[in-house]
Design a protein around this motif. Structure first.
Motif, short mmCIF file in Angstrom:
data_model
loop_
_atom_site.label_atom_id
_atom_site.label_comp_id
_atom_site.label_asym_id
_atom_site.label_seq_id
_atom_site.Cartn_x
_atom_site.Cartn_y
_atom_site.Cartn_z
N VAL A 1 -3.00 -7.41 -3.49
CA VAL A 1 -3.01 -6.68 -4.76
C VAL A 1 -3.43 -7.60 -5.89
CG1 VAL A 1 -1.56 -5.50 -6.45
CG2 VAL A 1 -1.31 -4.97 -4.02
N LEU A 2 -2.88 -8.82 -5.91
CA LEU A 2 -3.24 -9.77 -6.96
C LEU A 2 -4.72 -10.17 -6.86
CD1 LEU A 2 -0.07 -12.02 -7.04
CD2 LEU A 2 -1.05 -10.80 -8.99
N LEU A 3 -5.29 -10.08 -5.68
CA LEU A 3 -6.71 -10.37 -5.51
C LEU A 3 -7.60 -9.17 -5.82
CD1 LEU A 3 -6.44 -12.52 -2.27
CD2 LEU A 3 -7.11 -13.33 -4.54
N GLY A 4 -6.98 -8.06 -6.23
CA GLY A 4 -7.75 -6.92 -6.70
C GLY A 4 -7.78 -5.72 -5.79
N GLU A 5 -7.12 -5.76 -4.64
CA GLU A 5 -7.11 -4.60 -3.75
C GLU A 5 -6.14 -3.54 -4.23
OE1 GLU A 5 -7.52 -4.33 0.55
OE2 GLU A 5 -7.35 -6.51 0.60
N ASP A 6 -6.48 -2.29 -4.05
CA ASP A 6 -5.60 -1.16 -4.33
C ASP A 6 -4.99 -0.71 -3.00
OD1 ASP A 6 -4.35 1.22 -4.89
OD2 ASP A 6 -6.03 2.11 -5.98
N LEU A 7 -3.71 -1.00 -2.80
CA LEU A 7 -3.03 -0.66 -1.55
C LEU A 7 -2.08 0.51 -1.72
CD1 LEU A 7 -2.19 -4.21 -0.09
CD2 LEU A 7 -4.31 -2.88 0.03
N SER A 8 -2.22 1.25 -2.81
CA SER A 8 -1.28 2.34 -3.08
C SER A 8 -1.31 3.42 -2.02
CB SER A 8 -1.55 2.94 -4.46
OG SER A 8 -2.90 3.36 -4.58
N ARG A 9 -2.40 3.50 -1.25
CA ARG A 9 -2.50 4.49 -0.18
C ARG A 9 -2.43 3.86 1.21
NH1 ARG A 9 -4.51 9.48 -1.94
NH2 ARG A 9 -5.24 9.49 -4.10
N ASP A 10 -2.53 2.54 1.28
CA ASP A 10 -2.70 1.90 2.58
C ASP A 10 -1.52 1.05 3.04
OD1 ASP A 10 -5.28 2.96 2.74
OD2 ASP A 10 -6.13 1.27 1.64
N ALA A 11 -0.54 0.84 2.19
CA ALA A 11 0.59 -0.02 2.55
C ALA A 11 1.90 0.71 2.30
CB ALA A 11 0.55 -1.32 1.76
N GLU A 12 2.94 0.28 3.02
CA GLU A 12 4.25 0.87 2.82
C GLU A 12 4.77 0.54 1.43
OE1 GLU A 12 4.62 -2.78 5.59
OE2 GLU A 12 3.31 -1.04 5.34
N PRO A 13 5.50 1.48 0.80
CA PRO A 13 5.99 1.24 -0.57
C PRO A 13 6.82 -0.03 -0.66
CG PRO A 13 6.32 3.54 0.06
CD PRO A 13 5.90 2.81 1.31
N ASP A 14 6.67 -0.73 -1.75
CA ASP A 14 7.44 -1.95 -1.96
C ASP A 14 8.90 -1.59 -2.16
OD1 ASP A 14 7.33 -4.97 -2.63
OD2 ASP A 14 8.49 -4.10 -4.26
N ARG A 15 9.79 -2.38 -1.59
CA ARG A 15 11.21 -2.05 -1.62
C ARG A 15 11.80 -2.15 -3.02
NH1 ARG A 15 14.18 -6.81 -1.56
NH2 ARG A 15 13.13 -8.68 -0.80
N GLU A 16 11.17 -2.90 -3.94
CA GLU A 16 11.64 -2.96 -5.32
C GLU A 16 10.80 -2.08 -6.23
OE1 GLU A 16 12.80 -6.81 -7.08
OE2 GLU A 16 12.43 -7.65 -5.10
N GLY A 17 9.80 -1.44 -5.68
CA GLY A 17 8.95 -0.58 -6.49
C GLY A 17 7.88 -1.29 -7.25
N VAL A 18 7.62 -2.57 -6.96
CA VAL A 18 6.51 -3.27 -7.60
C VAL A 18 5.22 -2.61 -7.13
CG1 VAL A 18 5.35 -5.49 -7.89
CG2 VAL A 18 7.84 -5.40 -7.72
N PRO A 19 4.36 -2.19 -8.04
CA PRO A 19 3.20 -1.37 -7.66
C PRO A 19 2.29 -2.07 -6.65
CG PRO A 19 3.52 -1.33 -10.03
CD PRO A 19 4.44 -2.38 -9.51
N LEU A 20 1.65 -1.27 -5.82
CA LEU A 20 0.72 -1.77 -4.82
C LEU A 20 -0.72 -1.72 -5.31
CD1 LEU A 20 2.48 -0.32 -1.70
CD2 LEU A 20 2.11 -2.73 -2.19
N ARG A 21 -0.88 -1.66 -6.59
CA ARG A 21 -2.16 -1.90 -7.25
C ARG A 21 -1.84 -2.48 -8.62
NH1 ARG A 21 -4.19 4.26 -8.59
NH2 ARG A 21 -2.53 4.80 -10.07
N LEU A 22 -2.78 -3.21 -9.17
CA LEU A 22 -2.55 -3.80 -10.48
C LEU A 22 -2.50 -2.70 -11.54
CD1 LEU A 22 -4.92 -6.91 -10.36
CD2 LEU A 22 -2.43 -6.88 -10.09
N GLU A 23 -1.50 -2.78 -12.40
CA GLU A 23 -1.47 -1.90 -13.56
C GLU A 23 -2.62 -2.29 -14.49
OE1 GLU A 23 1.32 0.71 -14.13
OE2 GLU A 23 0.69 0.33 -12.06
N PRO A 24 -3.06 -1.39 -15.36
CA PRO A 24 -4.20 -1.73 -16.23
C PRO A 24 -4.00 -3.02 -17.02
CG PRO A 24 -3.76 0.62 -16.34
CD PRO A 24 -2.65 0.02 -15.52
#
Length: 357
Positions: free
Chosen positions: A122-145
């Motif tokens: 995610v930090l390298l720019g990938e959007d994993l919001s559809r491809d990875a299991e939800p983070d247990r703390e809710g940290v987004p799986l894509r970068l916020e704007p």
């Protein structure tokens, strides 16, 4: 001095004999475990250090189907790398910089490794919001704007080299004197003790101090600045984001994903201070991996642990927050001086410190 064994291993790598190299990695760790019948962990730690360069090479250059098996326990007790194993940086971060998530996702087993690799992608720019299991703390799986804009100012993930070592921009705050001017800070007022966000900011940069006050950002800065007259100024949060993420990379065993987790915990705690008081149930204190100390208040604890952070609240906080930075003549190579003001609550936090890298 390069030993015969090192030459042999390099030759195997040049020939692409990665399965044999993985076997050598596991054998070295297994031998150390056998020498530690009391399971004290000392020999295991020595094995992790001794095999780290080979682990780095495998994580960097081996096909992902082989490299991901560094973390697979199928080799026997003590033979798998853990989240703390590192050479120039954690082995999971080296692996994450080399392959996209779709290549790695079917191969990674241990949940802590999966989580850290996913967040690095995610930090390298990938959007994993559809491809990875939800983070247990809710940290987004894509970068916020606001994170994506901050990433354009400086990438906190190290760039690794095949034969060991890494390159990384030294992200400091302030990064230069551009935009700064002489500022006379107010007299320091009283500090507000016991704020969860203060603890979270202190955990974000363990080498820095953190305080909270009621009042504007310069009042918080006055608590930690070297004097009342400083060279300082306001800046957008996106310019502070890269340095804040990198501040959470405490040592070579930590990667940029640790910094992002720590920053989201701090922002969630600051956003939580804007909620009106009320019956919320038992309080949950979140801990970082391997840390005995609580990081900060996120949400009430439920039967399965802390609730997920509220992305909307954090985003609203970032949008309204005012950030003030200043220079300290005594700064060493790494430094961070930042005051964060939330106009909605009238609270400001400051975090300040420096250290040699």
């Amino acid at each position: 001095m390069i030993t015969y064994e090192e030459l042999r291993l390099r030759s195997l790598a040049d020939e692409g004999r990665w399965i044999e190299l993985l076997g050598a990695y596991r054998q070295a760790r297994a031998a150390a475990v056998a020498l530690d019948p009391a399971r004290t962990g000392a020999a295991r730690g020595r094995a992790a250090a001794a095999t780290a360069p080979l682990g780095h090479l495998i994580a960097y250059a081996a096909p992902p189907e082989v490299a991901a098996r560094l973390f697979d326990p199928d080799g026997g007790p003590g033979t798998a790398a853990g989240v703390a194993d590192h050479d120039a940086g954690p082995l999971w971060e080296v692996l994450a910089t080399r392959h996209h998530w779709r290549r790695l996702a079917p191969l990674l087993g241990p949940p802590p490794v999966r989580r850290l690799v996913a967040q690095t992608r995610v930090l390298l720019g990938e959007d994993l919001s559809r491809d990875a299991e939800p983070d247990r703390e809710g940290v987004p799986l894509r970068l916020e704007p606001w994170e994506a804009a901050g990433r354009c100012e400086g990438a906190p993930v190290r760039e690794y080299l095949r034969d060991g070592g890494s390159r990384s921009a030294l992200l400091t705050l302030p990064a230069s004197r551009e935009g700064l001017a002489p500022v006379k800070l107010p007299e320091p007022g009283a500090r507000l003790p016991g704020q969860p966000a203060t603890r979270a900011l202190a955990e974000l940069a363990g080498w820095a101090r953190a305080v909270c006050v009621r009042g504007p950002a310069p009042l918080a800065a006055a608590q930690l600045a070297p004097g009342r007259l400083v060279t300082g100024g306001y800046l957008p949060f996106v310019l502070a984001w890269p340095a804040l993420v990198q501040a959470g990379v405490a040592d070579r065993a930590h990667g940029a994903a640790h910094g992002r987790f720590a920053l989201w915990r701090a922002l969630a705690a600051m956003a939580g201070a804007a909620r009106p008081p009320g019956p919320v149930g038992p309080v949950g204190l979140v801990r970082s991996p391997g840390s005995p100390r609580p990081l900060g208040l996120l949400r009430p604890l439920g039967p399965l642990g802390p609730e997920r952070v509220d992305r909307g609240e954090v985003g609203a906080l970032v949008a309204r927050m005012r950030c003030f930075t200043w220079e300290d003549p005594a700064d060493r190579l790494r430094h961070l001086h930042l005051a964060l003001e939330d106009p909605a609550t009238g609270l400001s936090w400051a975090v300040s410190g420096s250290e040699e890298v």
